[in-house]
Design an enzyme around this catalytic site. Structure first.
Site, PDB file in Angstrom:
ATOM      1  N   SER A 117      -0.827 -13.837  -5.415  1.00  0.00           N
ATOM      2  CA  SER A 117      -1.406 -12.957  -4.385  1.00  0.00           C
ATOM      3  C   SER A 117      -2.875 -13.253  -4.106  1.00  0.00           C
ATOM      4  CB  SER A 117      -1.290 -11.516  -4.893  1.00  0.00           C
ATOM      5  OG  SER A 117      -2.030 -10.653  -4.075  1.00  0.00           O
ATOM      6  N   TYR A 141      -3.186  -5.121 -10.793  1.00  0.00           N
ATOM      7  CA  TYR A 141      -2.209  -5.941 -10.064  1.00  0.00           C
ATOM      8  C   TYR A 141      -2.729  -7.384  -9.904  1.00  0.00           C
ATOM      9  CZ  TYR A 141       0.413  -7.889  -6.201  1.00  0.00           C
ATOM     10  OH  TYR A 141       1.152  -8.736  -5.419  1.00  0.00           O
ATOM     11  N   LYS A 145      -1.268 -10.883 -11.643  1.00  0.00           N
ATOM     12  CA  LYS A 145      -0.804 -12.059 -10.900  1.00  0.00           C
ATOM     13  C   LYS A 145      -1.514 -13.317 -11.416  1.00  0.00           C
ATOM     14  CE  LYS A 145       2.385 -10.536  -8.287  1.00  0.00           C
ATOM     15  NZ  LYS A 145       3.745 -11.099  -8.323  1.00  0.00           N
TER      16      LYS A 145
END
Ligand code: UDP
Length: 321
Positions: A117, A141, A145
């Site tokens: 991402s 998050y 990733k």
């Protein structure tokens, strides 16, 4: 040749499954339906309703279906919410990836394309992000990733593992009328839901240091993104060495206000968006160069912003919920 798509019942994963089938490759899907939808998995695709943390079951499925490559999307995908749910995010995204890699090792599957991402960059201080731009994630998050990318890299040092990670920028649109973004947090679905319910779409902040004061993002069509996964997997299957990471971005920035205008044009609904407070954690601008992916993955913007908006709107309207 069979490819396992984890998270293949989600908005992006289900597009990827369709792209593989169009390219003549079989798929199986592992998804726990935490944010995916059973009906997004097409008929004829084996669907295994489980979490990737169940390494034994995933390895068994790989052996049973003679899987040769994995496209890994399963995970907790809400960056904003991850700040309140760090342990859940790390469990699903980090432990989940460890567990998947264990299953692959056990089942002798050594090719993986990982869904990474733009969140790994946090708030970059450059106008155009490249793969050389420093990573500085700002949420669990984004961290998870980045750790996923490291896990692939480190696994490949220890045993055979051919891998690449694709850093998605803002994925929008629909390639088929059956599939649409159901996220309760992203701009496109929120604007569309508001219009369908007769509410006014909201802009989160118009006092950013950008030309019109609203945040600038790099929007890419899910169909183009799905095709890049097919090329990446095909190249790994053919024994081609790929870069460890690619940005899937367009090089073009579009503001939230410009999206609102594009939505009004596509839908024929005239509206003046409401301006509300900034959403915490939103960078003013993040736009990436997709040149490396264009070189290696046939990456190109084959759809216009108008296509992105109208396809998203049409697909959502097909599904009154
Ligand atoms: N946004 C907005 N109104 C909404 C939803 C999002 O103004 O109802 C803005 C958000 O602040 C960000 C941009 O739209 O600047 C894209 O947000 P999204 O959540 O889709 O993706 P992100 O770039 O945060 O991953």
């Amino acid at each position: 040749m069979t490819v396992l798509v984890t998270g293949g019942a989600g908005y992006i994963g289900s597009h990827i499954v369709r792209a593989f089938r169009l390219a003549g490759l079989d798929c199986i899907v592992v998804d726990d339906l935490s944010s995916g939808h059973r009906e997004f998995v097409p008929d004829g695709v084996e669907f295994i309703d489980t979490n990737i943390l169940d390494s034994t079951l995933v390895a068994k499925a790989m052996v049973e279906h003679e899987v040769e490559a994995v496209v890994h999307l399963a995970g907790f995908k809400y960056a904003g919410v991850s700040v309140q749910r760090p342990l859940h995010t790390y469990e699903q995204n980090v432990q989940g990836t460890v567990s998947l890699l264990q299953a692959m090792h056990e089942a002798d599957v050594d090719k993986i394309v990982f869904s990474s991402s733009a969140a790994v960059y946090g708030t970059p201080d450059v106008d155009i992000v490249t793969e050389a731009t420093a990573t500085a994630p700002e949420s669990p998050y984004g961290e998870s990733k980045l750790i996923g990318e490291w896990l692939l890299r480190d696994a490949a040092r220890a045993f055979p593992m051919h891998h690449t990670s694709l850093r998605y920028f803002n994925v929008v649109g629909s390639a088929v009328p059956d599939l649409y973004d159901t996220s309760p947090h992203n701009l496109f679905p929120l604007v569309i839901e508001a219009l369908l319910e007769g509410r006014t779409p909201r802009i989160f902040g118009d006092d950013y240091p950008t030309p019109d004061g609203t945040c600038v993002r790099d929007y890419i069509h899910v169909a183009d993104l799905a095709d890049a996964h097919v090329v990446a997997a095909q190249k790994l299957l053919a024994g081609t060495q790929l870069e460890p990471v690619y940005n899937l971005g367009s090089g073009d920035g579009v503001s939230v206000r410009e999206i609102m205008t594009a939505v009004a044009d596509a839908t024929g609904i005239e509206f003046e968006p409401e301006i509300s407070d900034r959403r915490p954690g939103d960078p003013a601008r993040i736009v990436a160069s997709g040149e490396l992916a264009a070189r290696d993955l046939d990456w190109a913007m084959r759809h216009s912003l108008a296509d992105m908006v109208s396809s998203a709107w049409n697909a959502r309207q097909n599904h009154p919920v």
